[in-house]
Design a protein around this motif. Structure first.
Motif, short mmCIF file in Angstrom:
data_model
loop_
_atom_site.label_atom_id
_atom_site.label_comp_id
_atom_site.label_asym_id
_atom_site.label_seq_id
_atom_site.Cartn_x
_atom_site.Cartn_y
_atom_site.Cartn_z
N TYR A 103 0.85 -1.19 0.00
CA TYR A 103 0.00 0.00 0.00
C TYR A 103 0.89 1.23 0.00
CZ TYR A 103 -4.03 -2.81 1.49
OH TYR A 103 -5.04 -3.72 1.56
N THR A 128 -10.94 0.31 9.21
CA THR A 128 -10.02 0.64 8.13
C THR A 128 -10.82 1.20 6.96
OG1 THR A 128 -8.63 -1.22 8.79
CG2 THR A 128 -8.21 -0.29 6.61
N SER A 129 -10.36 2.30 6.38
CA SER A 129 -11.02 2.87 5.21
C SER A 129 -9.98 3.16 4.16
CB SER A 129 -11.76 4.15 5.60
OG SER A 129 -12.37 4.73 4.47
N THR A 134 -10.13 -3.06 -2.61
CA THR A 134 -9.18 -4.17 -2.69
C THR A 134 -9.69 -5.32 -1.84
OG1 THR A 134 -6.90 -4.89 -2.33
CG2 THR A 134 -7.76 -3.26 -0.80
N MET A 135 -9.36 -6.51 -2.22
CA MET A 135 -9.70 -7.70 -1.43
C MET A 135 -8.60 -7.98 -0.40
SD MET A 135 -12.65 -8.80 -2.42
CE MET A 135 -12.75 -10.50 -1.94
N ASP A 136 -7.47 -7.30 -0.54
CA ASP A 136 -6.33 -7.50 0.35
C ASP A 136 -6.67 -6.95 1.75
OD1 ASP A 136 -3.87 -7.68 1.59
OD2 ASP A 136 -2.87 -6.23 0.28
N LYS A 137 -6.58 -7.80 2.75
CA LYS A 137 -6.90 -7.43 4.13
C LYS A 137 -5.65 -7.26 4.99
CE LYS A 137 -11.36 -7.65 3.62
NZ LYS A 137 -12.10 -6.42 3.46
N SER A 138 -4.47 -7.21 4.36
CA SER A 138 -3.23 -7.16 5.13
C SER A 138 -3.10 -5.87 5.95
CB SER A 138 -2.02 -7.33 4.21
OG SER A 138 -1.96 -6.29 3.25
N GLU A 140 -5.64 -4.07 7.18
CA GLU A 140 -6.60 -4.21 8.28
C GLU A 140 -6.05 -5.12 9.37
OE1 GLU A 140 -11.04 -6.09 9.01
OE2 GLU A 140 -10.57 -5.29 7.03
N GLN A 141 -5.44 -6.23 8.97
CA GLN A 141 -4.88 -7.16 9.93
C GLN A 141 -3.70 -6.54 10.68
OE1 GLN A 141 -4.13 -10.36 7.20
NE2 GLN A 141 -6.22 -11.15 7.34
N TRP A 143 -3.26 -3.33 11.27
CA TRP A 143 -3.84 -2.32 12.16
C TRP A 143 -4.44 -2.98 13.40
CZ3 TRP A 143 -3.80 1.97 14.40
CH2 TRP A 143 -4.92 2.62 14.89
N ASP A 144 -5.20 -4.05 13.21
CA ASP A 144 -5.80 -4.76 14.34
C ASP A 144 -4.73 -5.27 15.30
OD1 ASP A 144 -8.26 -4.28 13.16
OD2 ASP A 144 -8.53 -6.33 12.44
#
Length: 162
Positions: A103, A128-129, A134-138, A140-141, A143-144
């Motif tokens: 990103y 996350t915004s 994107t389908m990529d959740k990296s 978000e993960q 950040w969590d």
């Protein structure tokens, strides 16, 4: 997105209102319900600063913490409150770099921390915004994970809500 139950209201409120724990977060908006409902928009009004250009669109929590503390303190606890914080652009860039994510900082609208108190339960929900789909959740993960590490580092007890 994860939901965390903050298990010690007193401990968290001390971190939130009496220490610098969240000072570097941007304050997006908030609402405090006591004898009235107080709504705060964290958006900086640039017309108020005609001689200078504020560096960010939103105030930092540091700039609003004492004001919010004044509204919350007293013999009675608030009926409720909610605050939305965002990680600053510099810290978003740092998170991306530290986690080697695919990103760029300008693709991220915000990494949010939603704090909610309903009179008994205190909860922290991540969000996350992105500016693009994107389908990529990296991100978000990452950040969590960072939020959980941050709370643990600051000795703020929590349980993960299911």
């Amino acid at each position: 997105m994860i939901a965390l139950k903050l298990t010690s209201v007193k401990n968290f409120m001390s971190h939130l209102l009496l220490s610098e724990t969240f000072d570097n977060f941007l304050f997006i908006e908030g609402e405090i319900v006591t004898f009235n409902t107080f709504t705060i928009d964290g958006y900086i009004q640039k017309a108020f600063f005609p001689e200078e250009d504020p560096p960010l669109m939103y105030s930092s929590w540091k700039d609003l913490r004492d004001y919010c503390f004044t509204l919350i303190k007293g013999k009675k606890t608030p009926l409720s409150f909610k605050f939305i914080f965002s990680l600053s652009p510099n810290n978003i860039a740092r998170l991306i770099t530290q986690n080697n994510l695919d990103y760029t900082p300008d693709q991220v609208q915000g990494l949010y921390l939603n704090i909610r108190y309903d009179g008994t339960t205190l909860q922290c929900i991540t969000g996350t915004s992105l500016k693009t789909f994107t389908m990529d959740k990296s991100l978000e993960q990452a950040w969590d994970t960072m939020v959980q590490k941050y709370l643990s580092q600051k000795q703020i007890p929590y349980e993960r809500d299911q």
